[in-house]
Scaffold this motif. Structure first.
Motif, PDB file in Angstrom:
ATOM      1  N   GLU A  72     -31.944 -13.672  13.513  1.00  0.00           N
ATOM      2  CA  GLU A  72     -32.424 -13.805  15.020  1.00  0.00           C
ATOM      3  C   GLU A  72     -31.259 -14.523  16.034  1.00  0.00           C
ATOM      4  O   GLU A  72     -31.010 -13.992  17.101  1.00  0.00           O
ATOM      5  CB  GLU A  72     -33.694 -14.231  14.868  1.00  0.00           C
ATOM      6  CG  GLU A  72     -34.713 -13.281  14.468  1.00  0.00           C
ATOM      7  CD  GLU A  72     -36.223 -14.044  14.243  1.00  0.00           C
ATOM      8  OE1 GLU A  72     -37.130 -13.138  14.226  1.00  0.00           O
ATOM      9  OE2 GLU A  72     -36.172 -15.173  14.317  1.00  0.00           O
ATOM     10  N   LYS A  94     -38.454 -12.181  16.631  1.00  0.00           N
ATOM     11  CA  LYS A  94     -37.885 -12.121  18.010  1.00  0.00           C
ATOM     12  C   LYS A  94     -37.156 -10.816  18.529  1.00  0.00           C
ATOM     13  O   LYS A  94     -36.780 -10.758  19.519  1.00  0.00           O
ATOM     14  CB  LYS A  94     -37.002 -13.292  17.973  1.00  0.00           C
ATOM     15  CG  LYS A  94     -37.615 -14.689  17.943  1.00  0.00           C
ATOM     16  CD  LYS A  94     -36.666 -15.873  18.290  1.00  0.00           C
ATOM     17  CE  LYS A  94     -37.091 -17.082  17.789  1.00  0.00           C
ATOM     18  NZ  LYS A  94     -36.324 -18.384  18.084  1.00  0.00           N
ATOM     19  N   GLU A  95     -36.956 -10.052  17.289  1.00  0.00           N
ATOM     20  CA  GLU A  95     -36.226  -8.755  17.576  1.00  0.00           C
ATOM     21  C   GLU A  95     -36.967  -7.605  16.819  1.00  0.00           C
ATOM     22  O   GLU A  95     -36.679  -7.092  15.867  1.00  0.00           O
ATOM     23  CB  GLU A  95     -34.752  -8.712  17.275  1.00  0.00           C
ATOM     24  CG  GLU A  95     -33.957  -9.610  18.156  1.00  0.00           C
ATOM     25  CD  GLU A  95     -33.724  -9.376  19.495  1.00  0.00           C
ATOM     26  OE1 GLU A  95     -34.272  -8.123  19.839  1.00  0.00           O
ATOM     27  OE2 GLU A  95     -33.184 -10.147  20.368  1.00  0.00           O
ATOM     28  N   LEU A 120     -38.364  -8.760  12.086  1.00  0.00           N
ATOM     29  CA  LEU A 120     -37.689  -9.883  12.710  1.00  0.00           C
ATOM     30  C   LEU A 120     -38.614 -10.133  13.883  1.00  0.00           C
ATOM     31  O   LEU A 120     -38.911  -9.251  15.017  1.00  0.00           O
ATOM     32  CB  LEU A 120     -36.170  -9.999  13.490  1.00  0.00           C
ATOM     33  CG  LEU A 120     -35.432  -9.496  12.281  1.00  0.00           C
ATOM     34  CD1 LEU A 120     -33.910  -9.213  12.813  1.00  0.00           C
ATOM     35  CD2 LEU A 120     -35.380 -10.550  11.195  1.00  0.00           C
TER      36      LEU A 120
END
Length: 433
Positions: A248, A203-204, A201
């Protein structure tokens, strides 16, 4: 009125003059009123409450802190910080499943059977799981639902719906949370290692995710402090980009809430307040002693309340528009909502009762009350239905008093009428005790 010192007015003569002046003023302000005086409040002694108590529970019983009660209160606190469908996107309008989780119950409902021993091995303390969907999910259990992972409690989302499950677990420390998150992901992945593919991911990046090409689902686990968050998303089409984007978005909303929720130690749990908002004392409570329960006897914020309703979009609008800031439910008792003020409570009551499709007789002696026959007796998908306030919800009555809106339910209209009367009387008496 301030009475002056007689010496400053020249002794006995001045004091007598003052008394005469005050007495004359008082008599001048009095008049004769014909008729019999009446109390401003309804005489609740005349209400037909049957066997139900009308005194606040804390007047009748003392709450004693215990580890088991602390566990339930901790889970209720966590539920207030688990995202609902509308927290993620307004399109997620329907709640599907919510469940308290500890090492003795709840894990197998949504976590894979391979993840259960991981949680136990790392001393999971408690957790909460919730699901939401863009469309209603049938109450019928899905016999084809995987025994490995059943994020919707073996219920089957509509084929054209997008749905998600989120589970938040607290562990004793950050290291065990991190270990649990990594081991849960590995255990899920290894169920089909030749078919699953790992996903990063953007964003993470700390999250561990995987999906199976051609299958429109994705599973993710990540540690956040002492918490482990697992997310399962399902959509109509097997597109990994949109699965990643939705995951996300869910994580962003969830982690923000957890940042505002300090983890609890066992001592903290033991000291949690049973009724911090003085809501439970105002809620009909047929049982003679406090009995905290993460689902059925607990105070919650509006977010926590939304986990227990199906039409989350409708209820969120009602709660937001009328400034509801706290809710409560009691075992076999009632639901109570606290609005911004008296006017907002009346508007909330109207919003709830106007949606009734089958109105029925209401108790004649209880003001501001409306009743309906729901036809659900009981709701087949409700967990702990036998203990919930609406466990036998053939008849439901809704009433309001000052800032509060309450709902009571039961199988017999006469019984529900007595419950409504007792709840109204309790809202009156709780002002003064």
């Amino acid at each position: 009125m301030r009475i002056l010192n007689a010496r400053r007015l020249g002794g006995r003569t001045a004091f007598s003059a003052l008394v005469l002046l005050v007495t004359t003023a008082i008599l001048a302000g009095c008049g004769t009123v014909e008729g019999k005086p009446e109390a401003g409040e309804l005489d609740i002694r005349k209400l037909s409450v049957g066997k139900y108590p009308i005194d606040p529970l804390d007047v009748r019983a003392l709450y004693i802190h215990s580890p088991s009660s602390g566990l339930d209160l901790a889970i209720g606190r966590l539920a207030d910080a688990v995202v609902t469908g509308p927290d993620v996107d307004q399109s997620f309008s329907h709640g599907v499943l919510s469940e308290a989780m500890d090492v003795s119950v709840g894990l197998g409902l949504v976590l894979s059977h391979t993840a259960e021993p991981v949680a136990e091995r790392n001393n999971m303390m408690f957790g909460y799981t919730a699901s939401a969907s863009t469309k209603p999910i049938s109450d019928v259990r899905d016999p084809e639902s995987s025994l490995v992972f059943s994020p919707f409690g073996h219920m089957k989302p509509a084929a054209d719906a997008t749905s998600f499950n989120i589970t938040v677990l607290q562990f004793p420390d950050q290291q065990r949370a991190l270990t649990a998150a990594e081991q849960m992901e590995a255990a899920d992945f290894d169920v089909a290692p030749d078919q699953n593919q790992r996903v990063t991911l953007d964003k993470e990046p700390a999250a561990k995710a995987h999906w199976r090409p051609g299958v429109p689902t994705m599973g993710t686990s990540m540690a956040h402090g002492q918490y482990v968050v697992t997310v399962f998303v399902q959509q109509p089409n097997p597109e990994v980009v949109s699965l990643k984007s939705l995951t996300e978005k869910i994580l962003a909303a969830q982690l923000l809430l957890l940042d505002q929720l300090p983890a609890l130690s066992p001592r903290d749990m033991l000291r949690l307040d049973y009724d911090p908002q003085a809501m439970l004392r105002r809620t009909l409570h047929p049982v003679t002693f406090p009995y905290p329960h993460a689902e059925n006897e607990v105070t919650r914020t509006p977010r926590g309340f939304l986990h227990n309703v199906e039409d989350q979009a409708k209820w969120k609008t009602l709660l937001d528009d009328n400034g509801v800031d706290s809710t409560a439910t009691t075992r076999n008792g009632a639901l109570l909502l606290r609005a911004r003020d008296d006017k907002a409570a009346a508007a909330l009551w109207s919003g709830i009762t106007s949606a009734a499709t089958t109105p029925t007789d209401k108790p004649s002696d209880v003001p501001d009350t409306a009743c309906e026959e729901t036809g659900n007796n009981p709701k087949p998908h409700r967990i702990d239905q036998e203990e919930a306030w609406d466990r036998s919800d053939r008849f439901v009555c809704t009433l309001h008093y000052n800032r509060y809106v309450a709902r009571v339910a039961g199988t017999q209209l006469a019984d529900v009428s007595q419950r409504a009367a007792a709840q109204y009387a309790l809202l009156v008496t709780s002002q003064y005790t």
